[in-house]
Design an enzyme around this catalytic site. Structure first.
Site, short mmCIF file in Angstrom:
data_model
loop_
_atom_site.label_atom_id
_atom_site.label_comp_id
_atom_site.label_asym_id
_atom_site.label_seq_id
_atom_site.Cartn_x
_atom_site.Cartn_y
_atom_site.Cartn_z
N THR A 112 0.84 -1.19 0.00
CA THR A 112 0.00 0.00 0.00
C THR A 112 0.87 1.24 0.00
O THR A 112 2.05 1.19 0.30
CB THR A 112 -0.91 0.05 1.24
OG1 THR A 112 -0.11 0.33 2.39
CG2 THR A 112 -1.64 -1.25 1.43
N SER A 114 0.64 3.60 2.03
CA SER A 114 0.85 4.12 3.38
C SER A 114 1.85 3.31 4.18
O SER A 114 2.72 3.86 4.84
CB SER A 114 -0.48 4.14 4.15
OG SER A 114 -1.05 2.84 4.20
N CYS A 115 1.76 1.98 4.11
CA CYS A 115 2.60 1.19 4.99
C CYS A 115 3.63 0.36 4.26
O CYS A 115 4.47 -0.27 4.87
CB CYS A 115 1.75 0.25 5.86
SG CYS A 115 0.97 -1.09 4.93
N GLY A 116 3.59 0.34 2.92
CA GLY A 116 4.59 -0.42 2.21
C GLY A 116 4.23 -1.88 2.12
O GLY A 116 3.07 -2.25 2.05
N CYS A 118 3.25 -5.46 2.76
CA CYS A 118 2.47 -6.14 3.79
C CYS A 118 2.45 -7.63 3.50
O CYS A 118 2.76 -8.08 2.41
CB CYS A 118 1.04 -5.61 3.81
SG CYS A 118 0.92 -3.85 4.14
#
Length: 282
Positions: A112, A114-116, A118
């Protein structure tokens, strides 16, 4: 190709006054990365520098380490049912003889903005053994004064941010504070991948005498990407995570957080910071 920005109509409310106006937004689209024809990952990114992004991602995964490892990167034609090209699917072909690490190509990794990345099974899965261990010899040395200048230099180079306010950025500086490259993306991890991918394409890995400056926080993933590229100093305007600090300490990387004005915290690798000179002037 997709555009970096798009225009949308918004209703603007200011002190009770209502008006309609166009607004410039940063574009966000999916990019599927295939490796030797097999689907590997999907990331949400700002279109642009897609080949560099894919190459940088594969550096962080331990697949690529030098320009010679890369045969070519192409957009996949016929990516849709009607055969048109969306420019949202790239296929990376490695050079003959390049050994592909066990990264489970069928895992359908989703990342994503936002968080890279996953869905990693464990920390061991992301602590890929780097082919570029941090080895700045003689040791790189930077002063607190030089580090304090980097956020403003990064901000001055963010062209799309000025229009949208919606992008992260990552920049490479040399040990004298000269800007080497800067990339923007809706995801901070993508911005770093674009930097590292461009360095690989230009034959500049490892980045053993550089400082990586990132907007936002310093996550474990960003620290890992820096380590995989052989970058000795990572600086961020916000906080690092505990795992980022642990990784920096384990690998010998210098990690600086909360770099704002003349204030900063050094979490690891303080030997590269000219602290004595700073103390003498205090």
């Amino acid at each position: 190709m997709g555009r970096v920005t798009e225009r949308r109509k918004v209703i603007r409310i200011r002190d009770g006054a209502v008006s309609t106006r166009p607004d410039t937004l940063v574009a966000e689209e999916p990019l599927e990365i295939r490796l030797n024809g097999k689907p590997l990952a999907i990331t949400m990114r700002t279109p642009g520098d897609d080949f560099a992004l894919a190459a940088g991602f594969l550096v962080s995964e331990g697949v690529l380490a030098a320009a010679a490892d890369l045969r070519n990167i192409v957009y996949c034609a016929g990516a849709t049912a009607d055969g048109s090209n969306t420019y949202n699917v790239v296929d990376v072909t490695t050079a003959p003889g390049v050994e592909i690490p066990d990264i489970t190509l069928e895992r359908n990794v989703y990342t994503t903005s936002s968080c890279g990345l996953c869905g990693k099974a464990s920390l061991d899965a992301v602590r890929t053994t780097t082919r570029h261990p941090i080895a700045d010899s003689p040791p790189l040395r930077v002063t607190p004064e030089l580090l304090a200048e980097l956020p403003d230099r990064l901000r001055a180079a963010q062209r799309v941010f000025d229009r949208t306010g919606g992008l992260h950025a990552a920049a490479l500086f040399d040990e004298h504070g000269e800007l080497l490259d800067v990339r923007e993306d809706v995801g901070r991890h993508n911005a770093v991948d674009k930097l590292v991918g461009r360095a690989l394409q230009q034959g500049n890995l490892p980045l053993s005498r550089t400082v990586l400056m990132v907007s936002g926080r310093a996550s474990f993933e960003l620290a890992q990407k820096a380590v995989m590229a052989g970058i000795p100093v990572l600086a961020a305007v916000s906080a690092p995570s505990s795992l980022a600090v642990d990784l920096a300490a384990e690998t010998g990387m210098t990690l600086v957080g909360f770099l704002r004005g003349t204030s900063m915290n050094v979490y690891a690798g303080e030997e590269r910071i000219a602290l004595r000179a700073a103390a003498a002037r205090a």
